[in-house]
Enzyme design. Structure first.
Site, PDB file in Angstrom:
ATOM      1  N   ARG A   1       0.817  -1.221   0.000  1.00 60.78           N
ATOM      2  CA  ARG A   1       0.000   0.000   0.000  1.00 60.78           C
ATOM      3  C   ARG A   1       0.849   1.270   0.000  1.00 60.78           C
ATOM      4  O   ARG A   1       2.038   1.240   0.332  1.00 60.78           O
ATOM      5  CB  ARG A   1      -0.955   0.016   1.198  1.00 60.78           C
ATOM      6  CG  ARG A   1      -0.267   0.092   2.558  1.00 60.78           C
ATOM      7  CD  ARG A   1      -1.301  -0.012   3.651  1.00 60.78           C
ATOM      8  NE  ARG A   1      -0.790   0.334   4.957  1.00 60.78           N
ATOM      9  CZ  ARG A   1      -1.462   1.061   5.837  1.00 60.78           C
ATOM     10  NH1 ARG A   1      -2.656   1.540   5.544  1.00 60.78           N
ATOM     11  NH2 ARG A   1      -0.977   1.304   7.023  1.00 60.78           N
TER      12      ARG A   1
ATOM     13  N   THR B   1      12.295   3.290   8.204  1.00 58.94           N
ATOM     14  CA  THR B   1      11.888   2.639   6.958  1.00 58.94           C
ATOM     15  C   THR B   1      12.155   3.524   5.745  1.00 58.94           C
ATOM     16  O   THR B   1      11.865   4.720   5.782  1.00 58.94           O
ATOM     17  CB  THR B   1      10.375   2.316   7.025  1.00 58.94           C
ATOM     18  OG1 THR B   1      10.147   1.550   8.196  1.00 58.94           O
ATOM     19  CG2 THR B   1       9.924   1.542   5.803  1.00 58.94           C
TER      20      THR B   1
ATOM     21  N   LYS C   1      15.483   0.009   7.262  1.00 56.07           N
ATOM     22  CA  LYS C   1      14.616  -1.098   6.827  1.00 56.07           C
ATOM     23  C   LYS C   1      14.101  -0.711   5.438  1.00 56.07           C
ATOM     24  O   LYS C   1      13.332   0.246   5.291  1.00 56.07           O
ATOM     25  CB  LYS C   1      13.481  -1.273   7.827  1.00 56.07           C
ATOM     26  CG  LYS C   1      12.329  -2.135   7.320  1.00 56.07           C
ATOM     27  CD  LYS C   1      11.560  -2.724   8.476  1.00 56.07           C
ATOM     28  CE  LYS C   1      10.095  -2.912   8.161  1.00 56.07           C
ATOM     29  NZ  LYS C   1       9.411  -3.767   9.111  1.00 56.07           N
TER      30      LYS C   1
ATOM     31  N   LYS D   1      12.092  -1.150   2.020  1.00 54.09           N
ATOM     32  CA  LYS D   1      10.917  -1.826   1.457  1.00 54.09           C
ATOM     33  C   LYS D   1      11.216  -2.251   0.018  1.00 54.09           C
ATOM     34  O   LYS D   1      11.681  -1.454  -0.800  1.00 54.09           O
ATOM     35  CB  LYS D   1       9.710  -0.879   1.474  1.00 54.09           C
ATOM     36  CG  LYS D   1       9.213  -0.567   2.881  1.00 54.09           C
ATOM     37  CD  LYS D   1       8.556  -1.773   3.542  1.00 54.09           C
ATOM     38  CE  LYS D   1       7.938  -1.410   4.891  1.00 54.09           C
ATOM     39  NZ  LYS D   1       7.319  -2.545   5.569  1.00 54.09           N
TER      40      LYS D   1
ATOM     41  N   GLU E   1      12.504  -9.681   5.642  1.00 50.96           N
ATOM     42  CA  GLU E   1      11.225  -9.796   6.347  1.00 50.96           C
ATOM     43  C   GLU E   1      10.129 -10.196   5.354  1.00 50.96           C
ATOM     44  O   GLU E   1      10.029  -9.639   4.259  1.00 50.96           O
ATOM     45  CB  GLU E   1      10.939  -8.411   6.954  1.00 50.96           C
ATOM     46  CG  GLU E   1       9.767  -8.346   7.868  1.00 50.96           C
ATOM     47  CD  GLU E   1       9.709  -6.993   8.610  1.00 50.96           C
ATOM     48  OE1 GLU E   1      10.762  -6.346   8.825  1.00 50.96           O
ATOM     49  OE2 GLU E   1       8.596  -6.583   8.960  1.00 50.96           O
TER      50      GLU E   1
ATOM     51  N   LYS F   1       3.964  -7.541  16.562  1.00 51.25           N
ATOM     52  CA  LYS F   1       3.311  -6.224  16.465  1.00 51.25           C
ATOM     53  C   LYS F   1       2.027  -6.294  17.278  1.00 51.25           C
ATOM     54  O   LYS F   1       1.245  -7.242  17.122  1.00 51.25           O
ATOM     55  CB  LYS F   1       2.938  -5.906  15.016  1.00 51.25           C
ATOM     56  CG  LYS F   1       4.093  -5.525  14.135  1.00 51.25           C
ATOM     57  CD  LYS F   1       3.557  -5.062  12.782  1.00 51.25           C
ATOM     58  CE  LYS F   1       4.654  -4.957  11.766  1.00 51.25           C
ATOM     59  NZ  LYS F   1       4.162  -5.261  10.423  1.00 51.25           N
TER      60      LYS F   1
ATOM     61  N   CYS G   1       5.741  -2.030  14.228  1.00 49.16           N
ATOM     62  CA  CYS G   1       4.479  -1.291  14.340  1.00 49.16           C
ATOM     63  C   CYS G   1       3.879  -1.160  12.949  1.00 49.16           C
ATOM     64  O   CYS G   1       4.551  -1.414  11.953  1.00 49.16           O
ATOM     65  CB  CYS G   1       4.714   0.101  14.935  1.00 49.16           C
ATOM     66  SG  CYS G   1       5.817   1.150  13.971  1.00 49.16           S
TER      67      CYS G   1
ATOM     68  N   ASP H   1      11.736  -1.936  15.295  1.00 49.11           N
ATOM     69  CA  ASP H   1      11.221  -1.202  14.128  1.00 49.11           C
ATOM     70  C   ASP H   1      10.004  -0.397  14.604  1.00 49.11           C
ATOM     71  O   ASP H   1       8.863  -0.728  14.295  1.00 49.11           O
ATOM     72  CB  ASP H   1      10.851  -2.208  13.019  1.00 49.11           C
ATOM     73  CG  ASP H   1      10.207  -1.537  11.819  1.00 49.11           C
ATOM     74  OD1 ASP H   1      10.595  -0.397  11.496  1.00 49.11           O
ATOM     75  OD2 ASP H   1       9.309  -2.157  11.198  1.00 49.11           O
TER      76      ASP H   1
ATOM     77  N   ASP I   1       9.298   3.004  14.146  1.00 46.24           N
ATOM     78  CA  ASP I   1       9.535   4.319  13.537  1.00 46.24           C
ATOM     79  C   ASP I   1       8.252   5.066  13.193  1.00 46.24           C
ATOM     80  O   ASP I   1       8.321   6.159  12.623  1.00 46.24           O
ATOM     81  CB  ASP I   1      10.418   4.175  12.282  1.00 46.24           C
ATOM     82  CG  ASP I   1       9.798   3.249  11.232  1.00 46.24           C
ATOM     83  OD1 ASP I   1       8.836   2.526  11.562  1.00 46.24           O
ATOM     84  OD2 ASP I   1      10.277   3.258  10.086  1.00 46.24           O
TER      85      ASP I   1
HETATM   86  C1  LIG Z   1       6.144   1.316   9.939  1.00 50.66           C
HETATM   87  C2  LIG Z   1       6.985   0.061  10.039  1.00 50.66           C
HETATM   88  N1  LIG Z   1       8.353   0.353   9.893  1.00 50.66           N
HETATM   89  C3  LIG Z   1       6.555  -0.967   8.997  1.00 50.66           C
HETATM   90  O1  LIG Z   1       7.152  -1.086   7.986  1.00 50.66           O
HETATM   91  N2  LIG Z   1       5.490  -1.715   9.346  1.00 50.66           N
HETATM   92  C4  LIG Z   1       4.840  -2.688   8.539  1.00 50.66           C
HETATM   93  C5  LIG Z   1       3.936  -2.152   7.508  1.00 50.66           C
HETATM   94  C6  LIG Z   1       2.957  -1.188   8.124  1.00 50.66           C
HETATM   95  C7  LIG Z   1       1.842  -0.600   7.349  1.00 50.66           C
HETATM   96  O2  LIG Z   1       1.602  -0.880   6.166  1.00 50.66           O
HETATM   97  O3  LIG Z   1       1.134   0.168   8.030  1.00 50.66           O
HETATM   98  C8  LIG Z   1       5.679  -3.872   8.173  1.00 50.66           C
HETATM   99  O4  LIG Z   1       5.353  -4.564   7.243  1.00 50.66           O
HETATM  100  O5  LIG Z   1       6.651  -4.186   8.855  1.00 50.66           O
HETATM  101 MG   LIG Z   2       6.958  -6.149   7.751  1.00 54.14          MG
END
Ligand SMILES: C[C@H](N)C(=O)N[C@@H](CCC(=O)O)C(=O)O
Ligand SMILES: [Mg+2]
Length: 363
Positions: free
Chosen positions: A24, A135, A160, A162, A218, A267, A295, A320, A322
């Site tokens: 998303r 992130t 971290k 993505k 992850e 989480k 989170c 994590d 953040d």
């Molecule tokens: C915010 C955190 N660093 C993070 O990446 N959390 C999630 C995704 C959170 C979201 O889409 O609200 C994760 O996948 O680890």
């Molecule tokens: Mg994740």
């Protein structure tokens, strides 16, 4: 300390920059806040983000779960009977972990206030300060390299990253980042379920061969695909961390019994709060498996509760948390202090939250 009233509201906090994952894109935190009021004048705070693509919990579903099920089942109860309240909360309805987490967090806040102790001390009191990663959203390689450099300038020593979106670009993304930042900073990656098992192994082996030095990956594959997760874990050297595959303590047990992942991401919005998160910590301790605490896109109320848990438990070695530093404003007065990568607890009772500004009440 009896529960007399439970109020529900919402807050909206713009993000500094759009948050983009394989699942998303989000521009602001739009969370539900709960306040549990007691006959002693105390107030416990909780929060739930609607993360439909991960938990299935939309804003409407969180409000419905609270109003139609959870509030009725615990109103009038005494915080002294904590275990009994938690049993009622668990049994009030199935799933709906975000709504349950908001209430569980507010109850733990009151539990600390009742005994006049900060929550992290009541849960174990292992340390008072923790260091979080930050992130980097998934974008084109050049933009991600630039964002990584910015994060390092702000003092973060762990990023971290993505990935998992347009899989063919993921290797280029990681090469661009490593080339830009060098090797002093830790890189962990989060595919948010974006790869198929064989594709994940192919991409991750290339990352290994290129010497990108990835701390862990992850959730490489879909949440329900435990066989696929194990296939990836068995076929690469980079450690694998299970996120969306683990909601409950039972899920954690299944992953660990099958050696389907090397680490677990706890989480509160997946576990339904601290009560069940503590069970995952105990299971992980038995297996000697380290955990990360993570989170969703959350503001400082619920992340505060996760900070208390992280500071209490030695099995949580990766942070994590953040959410608050991704926000452009902080609606919360009191609680832990978030100074970029450094999060410091104070010794106020419970979560130490004094007030949440900008709540639009829904009752
Ligand atoms: C915010 C955190 N660093 C993070 O990446 N959390 C999630 C995704 C959170 C979201 O889409 O609200 C994760 O996948 O680890
Ligand atoms: Mg994740």
């Amino acid at each position: 300390m009896k529960i007399t009233n439970i109020r529900i509201g919402e807050i909206s906090v713009p993000l500094k920059t759009p948050f983009k994952t394989a699942l998303r894109t989000v521009n602001s935190v739009e969370d539900i806040i709960v306040e549990i009021h007691t006959d002693t004048g105390n107030v416990g705070y909780g929060e739930a983000p609607p993360t439909g693509v991960i938990t299935g919990d939309t804003k409407g579903a969180i409000i419905g779960a609270l109003k139609d099920h959870i509030i009725k089942s615990i109103i009038g109860m005494d915080i002294e009977n904590f275990e009994e309240i938690m049993l009622k909360l668990d049994k009030s309805l199935v799933k709906n972990t975000s709504a349950k987490a908001a209430i569980d967090i507010a109850l733990y806040d009151l539990y600390g206030q009742l005994y006049n102790a900060p929550l992290y001390k009541m849960l174990g009191g292992y340390k008072k300060e923790i260091i979080t990663d930050v992130t980097i959203s998934v974008n084109d390689p050049e933009e991600m390299a630039k964002d990584s450099l910015d994060a390092i300038r702000r003092g973060f020593d762990t990023l971290k990253i993505k990935v998992g979106k347009d899989a063919s670009m993921d290797l280029e993304r990681m090469k661009a980042i490593r080339n830009a930042i060098g090797y002093d900073v830790k890189l962990r990656i989060d595919a948010n379920q974006g790869w198929k098992p064989k594709e994940a192994v192919k991409i991750l082996r290339k990352m290994e061969d290129t010497g990108l030095d990835i701390e862990f990956v992850e959730q490489p594959v879909e949440a329900h695909d435990i066989e696929g997760l194990k296939y990836v874990t068995d076929n690469i050297s980079i450690p694998v961390l299970a996120d969306e595959s683990v909601f409950s303590a039972k899920d954690a047990l299944t992953i660990l019994q099958n050696r389907a992942a090397d680490y677990i991401n706890i989480k509160l919005m997946k576990t339904g709060g601290l009560h069940n998160a503590l069970k995952i910590c105990s299971i992980a301790e038995v297996y000697g498996v380290e955990c990360m605490i993570g989170c969703m896109l959350e503001a400082k109320v619920s992340v505060n509760a996760a900070v208390h848990l992280a500071a209490a438990k030695s099995i949580i070695t990766k942070i994590d948390l953040d959410g608050p530093v991704l926000c452009s404003e902080d609606p919360v007065e009191g609680g832990a202090i978030f100074d970029e990568f450094k999060i410091t607890l104070n010794d106020a009772p419970g979560l130490g939250i004094k007030k949440v500004n900008g709540i639009r009440y829904l009752d």
